[in-house]
Enzyme design. Structure first.
Site, PDB file in Angstrom:
ATOM      1  N   HIS A   1    -146.193 -46.301  40.038  1.00  0.00           N
ATOM      2  CA  HIS A   1    -147.573 -46.198  39.538  1.00  0.00           C
ATOM      3  C   HIS A   1    -148.006 -44.732  39.616  1.00  0.00           C
ATOM      4  O   HIS A   1    -147.603 -44.002  40.522  1.00  0.00           O
ATOM      5  CB  HIS A   1    -148.490 -47.089  40.385  1.00  0.00           C
ATOM      6  CG  HIS A   1    -149.854 -47.210  39.809  1.00  0.00           C
ATOM      7  ND1 HIS A   1    -150.808 -46.228  39.975  1.00  0.00           N
ATOM      8  CD2 HIS A   1    -150.423 -48.167  39.038  1.00  0.00           C
ATOM      9  CE1 HIS A   1    -151.907 -46.592  39.328  1.00  0.00           C
ATOM     10  NE2 HIS A   1    -151.702 -47.762  38.745  1.00  0.00           N
TER      11      HIS A   1
ATOM     12  N   GLU B   1    -148.744 -46.678  30.938  1.00  0.00           N
ATOM     13  CA  GLU B   1    -150.055 -46.428  31.522  1.00  0.00           C
ATOM     14  C   GLU B   1    -150.426 -44.961  31.338  1.00  0.00           C
ATOM     15  O   GLU B   1    -150.056 -44.112  32.152  1.00  0.00           O
ATOM     16  CB  GLU B   1    -150.020 -46.744  33.017  1.00  0.00           C
ATOM     17  CG  GLU B   1    -149.785 -48.197  33.324  1.00  0.00           C
ATOM     18  CD  GLU B   1    -150.595 -48.632  34.538  1.00  0.00           C
ATOM     19  OE1 GLU B   1    -151.380 -49.557  34.397  1.00  0.00           O
ATOM     20  OE2 GLU B   1    -150.467 -47.994  35.596  1.00  0.00           O
TER      21      GLU B   1
ATOM     22  N   SER C   1    -157.747 -49.107  32.015  1.00  0.00           N
ATOM     23  CA  SER C   1    -159.092 -49.552  31.622  1.00  0.00           C
ATOM     24  C   SER C   1    -159.075 -50.765  30.687  1.00  0.00           C
ATOM     25  O   SER C   1    -159.869 -50.839  29.748  1.00  0.00           O
ATOM     26  CB  SER C   1    -159.885 -48.392  31.005  1.00  0.00           C
ATOM     27  OG  SER C   1    -160.073 -47.369  31.964  1.00  0.00           O
TER      28      SER C   1
HETATM   29  P1  PGA Z   1    -157.539 -49.769  35.587  1.00  0.00           P
HETATM   30  O1  PGA Z   1    -156.235 -49.540  36.493  1.00  0.00           O
HETATM   31  O2  PGA Z   1    -157.365 -51.067  34.877  1.00  0.00           O
HETATM   32  O3  PGA Z   1    -158.659 -49.790  36.598  1.00  0.00           O
HETATM   33  O4  PGA Z   1    -157.637 -48.602  34.667  1.00  0.00           O
HETATM   34  C1  PGA Z   1    -154.975 -49.707  35.957  1.00  0.00           C
HETATM   35  C2  PGA Z   1    -153.977 -49.382  37.013  1.00  0.00           C
HETATM   36  O5  PGA Z   1    -154.349 -49.179  38.188  1.00  0.00           O
HETATM   37  O6  PGA Z   1    -152.787 -49.308  36.732  1.00  0.00           O
END
Ligand code: PGA
Length: 242
Positions: A83, A155, A201
């Protein structure tokens, strides 16, 4: 780093009856301390358990680390690897991520490998280079049949927790690149079988448009998963539409 054991129990108890009949595969990924408590609640349902990180060794003198067999013991079948917060705050690189992916697969844990570009990299037109590097180094020495077991999460770092989502078309373009890379580096079947999910998001407001894209197979939900009702709305986006 959200939720005490009690918070996690409460959230899972309220979302479980509302998602467990859905054909969508749901994986809950609480912090380490709440894993077993959540496992106890979801036992016997189709909902699965994942962890937010893992170490590559199986056991030994690695104070503070959690191994793949320990995660399996706690009930996990999935684990998030690489991540962007692990990379950004804790110095993880594609090399360490690769070791974690391999160790997870060896222990029958499905890795969810996260890759994505920063805002600066995006503005400099480097998105596809970053993705290619993440795949090349993160999946180094893995075989096609192992790859079919893993999930890739695209991501874009600028979209995580910021309220800025990649447009569905932008996300689809990156997913298409990832799938194409899989086809060129492995084979067509692998590229078609591998699941590529989007994170950054994602909310109940934008899930429909993201999932309508042909290359987006699912979503990794951060902030919107912390409240049972918004998470349920996302999982049930199709049912809501009917
Ligand atoms: P988020 O986080 O949906 O709050 O943007 C995504 C993530 O932590 O991978």
């Amino acid at each position: 780093m959200n939720m005490t054991i009690a918070d996690a129990r409460k959230t899972v108890n309220s979302l479980l009856p509302l998602v467990s009949g859905n054909e969508v595969e749901v994986v809950l990924v609480p912090p380490f301390t709440a894993l077993y408590a959540v496992h106890d609640i979801i036992r016997g349902t189709k909902v699965k358990l994942g962890a937010q990180d893992v170490f590559w060794e199986e056991s030994g003198a690695y104070t503070g680390e959690i191994s793949p067999p320990m995660l399996v013991d706690a009930g996990c079948s999935y684990v998030i690897v690489g991540h962007s917060e692990r990379r950004g705050y804790f110095g993880e690189t594609n090399i360490s991520v690769n070791r974690k992916v391999a160790a997870s697969l060896k222990n029958n844990l499905c890795p969810i490998l996260c890759i994505g570009e920063t805002l600066q990299e995006k503005e400099e037109g480097k998105t596809l280079d970053i993705l290619e590097n993440g795949l090349l180094e993160g999946l180094k020495d893995l075989k096609a049949d192992q790859l079919r077991e893993i999930v890739i999460a695209y991501e874009p770092i600028w979209a995580i927790g910021t309220g800025k989502t990649a447009t569905p078309e932008q996300a689809n373009e990156s997913h298409l690149f990832i799938r194409g890379w899989m086809k060129n580096s492995f084979d067509r079947e692998t590229s078609e079988l591998i699941r590529i999910i989007y994170g950054g998001s994602v909310t109940s407001e934008n899930i429909d448009r993201l999932m309508a894209q042909p290359e987006i197979d699912g979503a990794l939900i951060g902030g919107a998963s912390l409240k049972a009702d918004s998470f349920v709305k996302i999982v049930n986006y199709r049912i809501r539409k009917e």
